[in-house]
Design a protein around this motif. Structure first.
Motif, PDB file in Angstrom:
ATOM      1  N   THR A   1     -12.993   9.091   0.176  1.00 35.45           N
ATOM      2  CA  THR A   1     -12.179   8.017   0.137  1.00 35.45           C
ATOM      3  C   THR A   1     -12.868   6.712   0.604  1.00 35.45           C
ATOM      4  OG1 THR A   1     -10.330   9.464   0.843  1.00 35.45           O
ATOM      5  CG2 THR A   1      -9.833   7.177   0.985  1.00 35.45           C
ATOM      6  N   ARG A   2     -13.732   6.657   1.804  1.00 36.10           N
ATOM      7  CA  ARG A   2     -14.312   5.664   2.349  1.00 36.10           C
ATOM      8  C   ARG A   2     -15.301   4.962   1.556  1.00 36.10           C
ATOM      9  NH1 ARG A   2     -12.865   3.818   7.033  1.00 36.10           N
ATOM     10  NH2 ARG A   2     -11.290   4.796   8.055  1.00 36.10           N
ATOM     11  N   GLN A   3     -15.814   5.900   0.385  1.00 31.37           N
ATOM     12  CA  GLN A   3     -16.708   5.347  -0.509  1.00 31.37           C
ATOM     13  C   GLN A   3     -16.354   4.752  -1.691  1.00 31.37           C
ATOM     14  OE1 GLN A   3     -17.805   8.246   1.148  1.00 31.37           O
ATOM     15  NE2 GLN A   3     -19.501   7.700   2.315  1.00 31.37           N
ATOM     16  N   MET A   4     -15.040   4.834  -1.978  1.00 33.98           N
ATOM     17  CA  MET A   4     -14.294   4.424  -3.087  1.00 33.98           C
ATOM     18  C   MET A   4     -14.290   3.138  -3.136  1.00 33.98           C
ATOM     19  SD  MET A   4     -10.805   6.290  -4.489  1.00 33.98           S
ATOM     20  CE  MET A   4      -9.742   5.637  -3.365  1.00 33.98           C
ATOM     21  N   PRO A   5     -14.582   2.461  -4.576  1.00 32.75           N
ATOM     22  CA  PRO A   5     -14.471   1.157  -4.834  1.00 32.75           C
ATOM     23  C   PRO A   5     -12.928   0.561  -4.719  1.00 32.75           C
ATOM     24  CG  PRO A   5     -15.188   2.121  -6.529  1.00 32.75           C
ATOM     25  CD  PRO A   5     -15.080   3.134  -5.624  1.00 32.75           C
ATOM     26  N   GLY A   6     -12.768  -0.726  -4.843  1.00 34.96           N
ATOM     27  CA  GLY A   6     -11.411  -1.034  -5.060  1.00 34.96           C
ATOM     28  C   GLY A   6     -10.356  -0.945  -4.216  1.00 34.96           C
ATOM     29  N   ARG A   7      -9.182  -1.490  -4.406  1.00 31.90           N
ATOM     30  CA  ARG A   7      -7.914  -1.945  -3.746  1.00 31.90           C
ATOM     31  C   ARG A   7      -7.475  -0.366  -3.386  1.00 31.90           C
ATOM     32  NH1 ARG A   7      -6.164  -7.100  -6.097  1.00 31.90           N
ATOM     33  NH2 ARG A   7      -7.516  -8.255  -5.097  1.00 31.90           N
ATOM     34  N   ILE A   8      -6.852  -0.375  -2.162  1.00 30.80           N
ATOM     35  CA  ILE A   8      -6.007   0.845  -1.918  1.00 30.80           C
ATOM     36  C   ILE A   8      -4.902   0.553  -1.088  1.00 30.80           C
ATOM     37  CG2 ILE A   8      -6.136   3.308  -0.683  1.00 30.80           C
ATOM     38  CD1 ILE A   8      -8.986   3.335  -0.960  1.00 30.80           C
ATOM     39  N   VAL A   9      -3.659   1.032  -1.324  1.00 37.38           N
ATOM     40  CA  VAL A   9      -2.547   0.872  -0.730  1.00 37.38           C
ATOM     41  C   VAL A   9      -2.185   1.899   0.122  1.00 37.38           C
ATOM     42  CG1 VAL A   9       0.053   0.388  -0.912  1.00 37.38           C
ATOM     43  CG2 VAL A   9      -1.581  -1.050  -2.043  1.00 37.38           C
ATOM     44  N   GLY A  10      -1.530   1.863   1.244  1.00 37.00           N
ATOM     45  CA  GLY A  10      -1.230   2.961   2.108  1.00 37.00           C
ATOM     46  C   GLY A  10       0.171   2.770   2.649  1.00 37.00           C
ATOM     47  N   GLU A  11       0.763   3.710   3.187  1.00 39.02           N
ATOM     48  CA  GLU A  11       2.286   3.839   3.755  1.00 39.02           C
ATOM     49  C   GLU A  11       2.093   3.453   5.112  1.00 39.02           C
ATOM     50  OE1 GLU A  11       5.058   6.761   2.615  1.00 39.02           O
ATOM     51  OE2 GLU A  11       5.607   6.931   4.562  1.00 39.02           O
ATOM     52  N   THR A  12       3.013   2.857   5.659  1.00 41.38           N
ATOM     53  CA  THR A  12       3.040   2.347   7.171  1.00 41.38           C
ATOM     54  C   THR A  12       4.586   2.042   7.478  1.00 41.38           C
ATOM     55  OG1 THR A  12       2.038   1.419   9.286  1.00 41.38           O
ATOM     56  CG2 THR A  12       2.439   0.130   7.149  1.00 41.38           C
ATOM     57  N   THR A  13       4.786   1.378   8.594  1.00 41.09           N
ATOM     58  CA  THR A  13       5.956   1.232   9.172  1.00 41.09           C
ATOM     59  C   THR A  13       6.144  -0.266   9.576  1.00 41.09           C
ATOM     60  OG1 THR A  13       5.507   1.956  11.120  1.00 41.09           O
ATOM     61  CG2 THR A  13       6.925   3.359   9.737  1.00 41.09           C
ATOM     62  N   ASP A  14       7.109  -0.912   9.583  1.00 38.20           N
ATOM     63  CA  ASP A  14       7.524  -2.420  10.040  1.00 38.20           C
ATOM     64  C   ASP A  14       7.476  -2.182  11.819  1.00 38.20           C
ATOM     65  OD1 ASP A  14       9.886  -2.257   9.976  1.00 38.20           O
ATOM     66  OD2 ASP A  14      10.267  -4.025   9.153  1.00 38.20           O
ATOM     67  N   THR A  15       7.707  -3.451  12.193  1.00 38.48           N
ATOM     68  CA  THR A  15       7.968  -3.571  13.608  1.00 38.48           C
ATOM     69  C   THR A  15       9.289  -2.805  13.982  1.00 38.48           C
ATOM     70  OG1 THR A  15       8.665  -5.823  13.113  1.00 38.48           O
ATOM     71  CG2 THR A  15       6.789  -5.665  14.298  1.00 38.48           C
ATOM     72  N   ASN A  16      10.092  -2.926  13.338  1.00 40.39           N
ATOM     73  CA  ASN A  16      11.418  -2.210  13.245  1.00 40.39           C
ATOM     74  C   ASN A  16      11.445  -0.778  12.780  1.00 40.39           C
ATOM     75  OD1 ASN A  16      12.663  -4.558  14.204  1.00 40.39           O
ATOM     76  ND2 ASN A  16      12.846  -5.330  12.032  1.00 40.39           N
TER      77      ASN A  16
END
Lengths: 457, 501, 128
Positions: free
Chosen positions: A300-315
């Motif tokens: 994964t860390r050698q992959m070129p290009g943009r990557i989107v990941g899931e997370t949470t906001d302040t709420n």
């Protein structure tokens, strides 16, 4: 340099300055606005704002055709469009890397929504959740199709994705030699060469199926179906051979074929790339398309290009962000995995919509329709005197026909009958690469068989 | 729906058996070798209405140019005329197959040839290549052209000099092309430091291949030393590479070719209005001086004098044909750096740029850059008392570079906080923390598309935020308050990547 | 947090804590503060060797990446496996659980090229 207006056909000869057009629809400032703004800025004229430009070079003559109104522009471009002979009004049997597939009607109005079309790269996640979630979904869909663990948000096109995959393999293995099958699309091989030349990495084109690898090679790259449309049963042996040599196995796959055929992960691929165009993207004379790029999790860390990941906001609410950005050029600069800073997002979005709309049943059916119609046409051509189909290996929706005359002549005759023929792939024999998709009607198949019979007489 | 989701994913919407579209049944049973078949395909199964609503709802979570001002410095977020979309959708263009022969593609090739000449004329160069698929790929092409040219004259040069205010793509590109990167710093007034440049060139001497420089610079300034810089660089046998990211400021005002640039890339998605699409597609044509033309990427569109031999490995199939006189052809330049992608470039993007330039004409392009620069200077004048201005003594070009250092010192409010607070006022944040050489940078680019009223309203919002920093800094530090989501936890996203459903 | 005086410090904001002929290495409170939320650490494997003041790895926060320079040379005997799952330990406990690697130290003179806690504090003060 002078631009000869005659060479840019049909541009009316009228200058914007000829008549005092104060306003252009794209530039809203009025004379009054300008006066007020110049006063606030504290200069007398706009020219003063350009005082840093050397006077001898300031405001040179610009020799361009005159401005067109929207009405004139549509007229002008329609005239140019009419000079193309296209699949819009001809039966098309041409593939060779770009494929005409059904595009469900819901895609255009949705993908052309201004909120998708005119937004920027989603660096501000609070106001870009739409784009970010669609990228997360695109990555997930590419993983499902290819069977791989992780995918990025998209590359320029299939060929450059393959080039980046080969360079990534060099970074992962620390080796500087690329092996690539001679049945990879010649334009893709050329792209790999251009990219590899930058880093002074040799590219070796090896005879398909007779690969010879050693511990010098970073990867073996193949294409499925290959340039001549064929699906290799032996692909897993090649994967084993690559791994045995400590190299990565890179597979360029047509995503539509993956509705039907086993995923490259099943035969050992470490990186899978693909030309996303076949997922219902208009041909548009070659672009814009989108490159698919997926790999095993450990890379994964050698992959070129943009990557989107899931997370949470302040709420604590679910949201998506661009992630692992330290791989990218805007942070790692000269040590980045690549200089790429686009993900062909709008095209990627359209392919995700395509997959969401077709679903598993629809995509499989597209594959079956292509397979059936292409094999039907092949069987009928096989019966024509002078023609024979190269049928020694399984193939998907493209096949090689040996023809009794040079393909150039056949294609010219076909075009007179409203048919765009196949690609000339002659070696010492006359050969033509034909493609059939679900878009080719039964009537078109009849016309094709009839026309081939006629022109070979 | 769970409370914590703005919109379910496609996967969550999926129910076995649902379909959004049906395909015709095959007429016969596909006789596919079973060992090639896949056993499962886990794509979502969703009804048509749910697909439509899903994407409509998602779109509504975005800010966009079509919905609000997007003052992103260095990104040139201008009007994307709808007529350009209508043109790319014309079947004569949309259904043109890239492997068709040149004689079947004369309309598309006329557009491409016209655009090559237009871009060369605008920039004062001799020819253009439309092959690069994005700005960063244009950079790569440009640097590879330099590499090939130097090799052709027997020079082995391995270093590229890049100002440290440059876009990250510049050093990344130089590395991709196999060059070492040496950084130089600008003078305090923003112009290139000629002394430092001379030192760098002398130190690295005959190994320097090129200087990569953005003009106007990423500081939003036109470098007054540029002609001198070019002379110094050329004097060392190196070439001038221009990053065209900021071309919108100077189109029609000055031709980079006249200033001494040898090669330059142009971001069609900035100056020439290709919609950004949430991150592409764009296109990054390069323009070059005559000595670099033979090295341009493949394919290149030429006007065929009639029946001459066409060298076109790229569009094999056309190579044996003899198109009629005065037609366009695709060729491989004699010493081409090769291919950058499968076909001829991002044609529909090129077509939009052609349409955009055709709508403006030469005078219109001049009016465009003038209005863009006036808008930026107006913002600069209106905000200079409230925000620290990076280069106080000079007028700016198309973007104004501020810093939030005053607010940071005052109340611990950072550029990021101000940017996020702008969201509450209905504006997309400006570019932050770029260029890297200015602390707490806020880079604001209004473009020519915005009216005075919109620019005024934006300035009012910025001034209101500056007052909030004094009266209620917490309000700014915790912004945004009205966006679909609050600030997101990027650290967890990177520590424990969840990259798919 | 006071700078512990049981170890020595480099100008690159790494610390070396000697323990017999072994030493552990980490980054300072100041460094973690500057970097912000650490998300990934790339460290040399056990068995490899590092040299004083030379690059030994990388440390990444959300939007920055920095090179790590070893404050001492020697053979790596362990790298902190806990950081794979919890890189944030570098933020929360840079002098303790957030250690990076252990090495078998060779040249004892190397430690003389490092600063004491007091000198390091003064050095950081000077950075403004």
């Amino acid at each position: 340099m002078t631009i000869d207006v005659a060479r840019i056909p049909d541009a009316p000869n009228r200058r914007l300055g000829d008549t005092p057009i104060v306003q252009h629809p794209y530039i809203p400032l009025t004379d009054d606005d300008r006066k007020a703004m110049l006063a606030t800025v504290g200069v007398r004229a706009t020219a003063d704002l350009f005082a840093d430009i050397p006077a001898e070079h300031f405001r040179p003559e610009i020799d361009l055709p005159d401005a067109l109104t929207e009405l004139e522009l549509l007229d002008h471009t329609r005239t140019l469009a009419a000079r193309n002979r296209t699949a819009a009004d001809n039966a098309c049997f041409l593939g060779a890397g770009a494929y005409r597939h059904f595009r469900p009607s819901l895609i255009d109005p949705l993908v052309m929504r201004g909120e998708f079309l005119t937004s920027y790269t989603p660096y501000q996640p609070e106001v870009a959740q739409g784009t970010l979630q669609t990228i997360f979904e695109f990555q997930s869909l590419v993983c499902e199709l290819t069977g791989m663990d992780v995918a990025n948000a998209g590359m320029y096109d299939g060929a450059s994705a393959l080039a980046e995959a080969c360079l990534m393999a060099c970074a992962v293995t620390g080796r500087k030699r690329i092996a690539i099958s001679d049945r990879v699309h010649p334009n893709s091989i050329a792209t790999v060469r251009a990219y590899a030349h930058g880093r002074d990495i040799p590219v070796e084109v090896q005879p398909h199926g007779e690969f010879s690898l050693s511990d010098e090679y970073a990867c073996l790259a193949v294409q499925q179906p290959d340039f001549l449309g064929r699906m290799a049963v032996a692909a897993s042996e090649w994967g084993d051979a690559a791994h045995h040599a400590g190299a990565l196995f890179v597979v360029a796959a047509d995503p539509v074929s993956l509705g039907l055929f086993r995923a490259p992960a099943q035969y050992g691929a470490d990186i899978v790339v693909g030309e996303g165009q076949s997922l219902g993207v208009p041909l548009s004379f070659g672009g814009p398309y989108v490159g698919l790029f997926a790999c095993r999790e450990k890379y994964t860390r050698q992959m070129p290009g943009r990557i989107v990941g899931e997370t949470t906001d302040t709420n604590g609410r679910r949201g998506y962000v661009l992630t692992l950005q330290t791989r990218e050029q805007h942070i790692r600069r000269e040590r980045a995995t690549s200089n790429i800073c686009t993900s062909q997002q709008l095209i990627a979005l359209s392919t995700a919509m395509y997959l969401a709309t077709l679903g598993p049943t629809g995509l499989r059916r597209v594959g079956e329709l292509c397979f059936d119609k292409a094999h039907e046409l092949a069987a009928r051509i096989e019966h024509l005197p002078g023609f024979s189909v190269e049928d020694d290996e399984p193939w998907f929706h493209e096949f090689v026909v040996r023809t009794p005359k040079p393909p150039v002549e056949i294609n010219a005759a076909l075009l007179e009958r409203g048919i765009i023929g196949g690609l000339d792939v002659s070696d010492i024999r006359n050969r033509m690469l034909l493609c059939v998709t679900e878009m080719n009607t039964a009537d078109e198949l009849d016309r094709m068989v009839e026309a081939l019979a006629e022109v070979s007489r | 729906m769970n409370d914590n989701r703005l919109e379910p994913t496609l996967h969550e919407l999926s129910r076995p058996g649902r379909v959004a579209v049906t395909m015709p049944a095959p007429s016969r049973r596909a006789n596919i070798p079973p060992e090639l078949l896949r056993d499962e395909l886990r794509l979502p199964e969703i009804s048509q209405l749910d697909v439509v609503r899903h994407y409509t709802r998602l779109s509504q979570l975005n800010y966009s140019i079509d919905t609000q001002m997007y003052p992103l410095g260095s990104c040139t977020m201008k009007l994307n005329p709808k007529v350009n979309d209508a043109i790319t959708a014309m079947p004569g263009f949309a259904d043109a197959h890239p492997m068709q022969t040149a004689d079947q593609s004369q309309g598309s090739l006329a557009v491409m040839h016209g655009l090559q000449r237009i871009l060369a004329e605008i920039t004062g160069m001799d020819d253009a290549s439309l092959a690069p698929l994005a700005g960063a790929q244009g950079e790569l092409a440009g640097v590879l052209v330099i590499k090939a040219y130097l090799e052709s004259i027997g020079e082995k040069r391995t270093t590229i000099v890049v100002p440290d205010s440059a876009h990250g793509t510049n050093p990344a590109t130089a590395a991709m092309a196999g060059f070492n990167v040496v950084a130089v710093q600008p003078q305090p007034d923003g112009d290139m430091d000629l002394e430092h440049l001379r030192e760098a060139l002398e130190e690295h001497g005959p190994t320097v291949a090129a200087l990569m420089i953005t003009q106007p610079s990423t500081l939003g300034l036109f470098d007054r030393n540029i002609v001198q810089v070019a002379k110094v660089v050329h004097g060392h046998g190196a070439l001038m590479y221009g990053d065209g990211a900021n071309l919108n400021a100077i189109t029609g005002q000055v031709k980079p070719g006249d200033l001494g640039f040898d090669v330059m890339h142009i971001n069609l998605h900035k100056t020439f209005s290709q919609p950004h699409g949430g991150g592409g597609p764009g296109a990054g044509p390069i323009v070059v001086k005559e000595h670099l033309v033979p090295f341009l990427p493949s394919p290149h569109v030429v006007l065929d004098a009639g029946g001459s031999t066409l060298e076109a490995g790229s569009n094999r199939g056309s190579s044996n044909l003899h198109p009629p006189a005065s037609s366009f052809a695709l060729v491989d330049p004699p010493f081409s750096i090769g291919r950058l992608g499968a076909f001829h470039g991002n044609f529909a993007v090129l077509l939009r740029a052609y349409a955009y330039i055709s709508s403006l004409g030469g005078e219109g392009l001049r009016a465009m850059s003038e209005a863009a620069v006036l808008n930026a200077n107006y913002i600069r004048a209106r905000l200079r008392d409230a925000y620290y201005l990076a280069h106080e003594e000079r007028t700016c070009m198309h973007e104004a570079l501020f810093s939030a250092k005053k607010q940071k010192a005052q109340a611990g409010v950072k550029a990021l906080d101000i940017a996020k607070r702008l969201i509450d006022y209905g504006y997309h944040p400006p570019t932050m923390y770029f260029p890297l050489v200015v602390d707490e940078a806020l880079l604001i680019e209004p473009t020519e598309s915005e009216s005075k009223e919109t620019v005024d309203a934006f300035c009012d919002a910025m001034l209101a935020i500056a007052r909030e920093v004094e009266t209620d800094p917490e309000l700014v530090r915790t912004a945004p308050h009205t966006a679909p989501l609050g600030r997101l936890d990027e650290a967890t996203a990177a520590r424990k990547p969840k990259l798919r459903w | 947090m006071p700078t512990p005086d049981d170890r020595r410090y480099s100008k690159e904001h790494e610390w070396l804590k000697a323990d017999g002929d072994e030493g552990s290495i980490g980054i300072t409170e100041y460094a973690q503060e500057q970097l912000g939320d650490i998300v990934y650490v790339d460290l040399p494997e056990a068995g490899s060797s590092v040299a004083q003041f030379e690059k030994m790895g990388e440390i990444e926060s959300v939007k920055a990446v920095s090179e790590l320079f070893s404050p001492a040379g020697g053979e790596v005997t362990a790298s902190n496996a806990a950081l794979v799952e919890k890189p944030e330990l570098v933020n929360t406990d840079p002098y303790g659980e957030g250690w990076l690697i252990r090495i078998k130290t060779g040249d004892t003179a190397e430690a003389d090229k490092l600063m004491s806690a007091a000198d390091y504090d003064a050095f950081v003060q000077g950075l403004g």
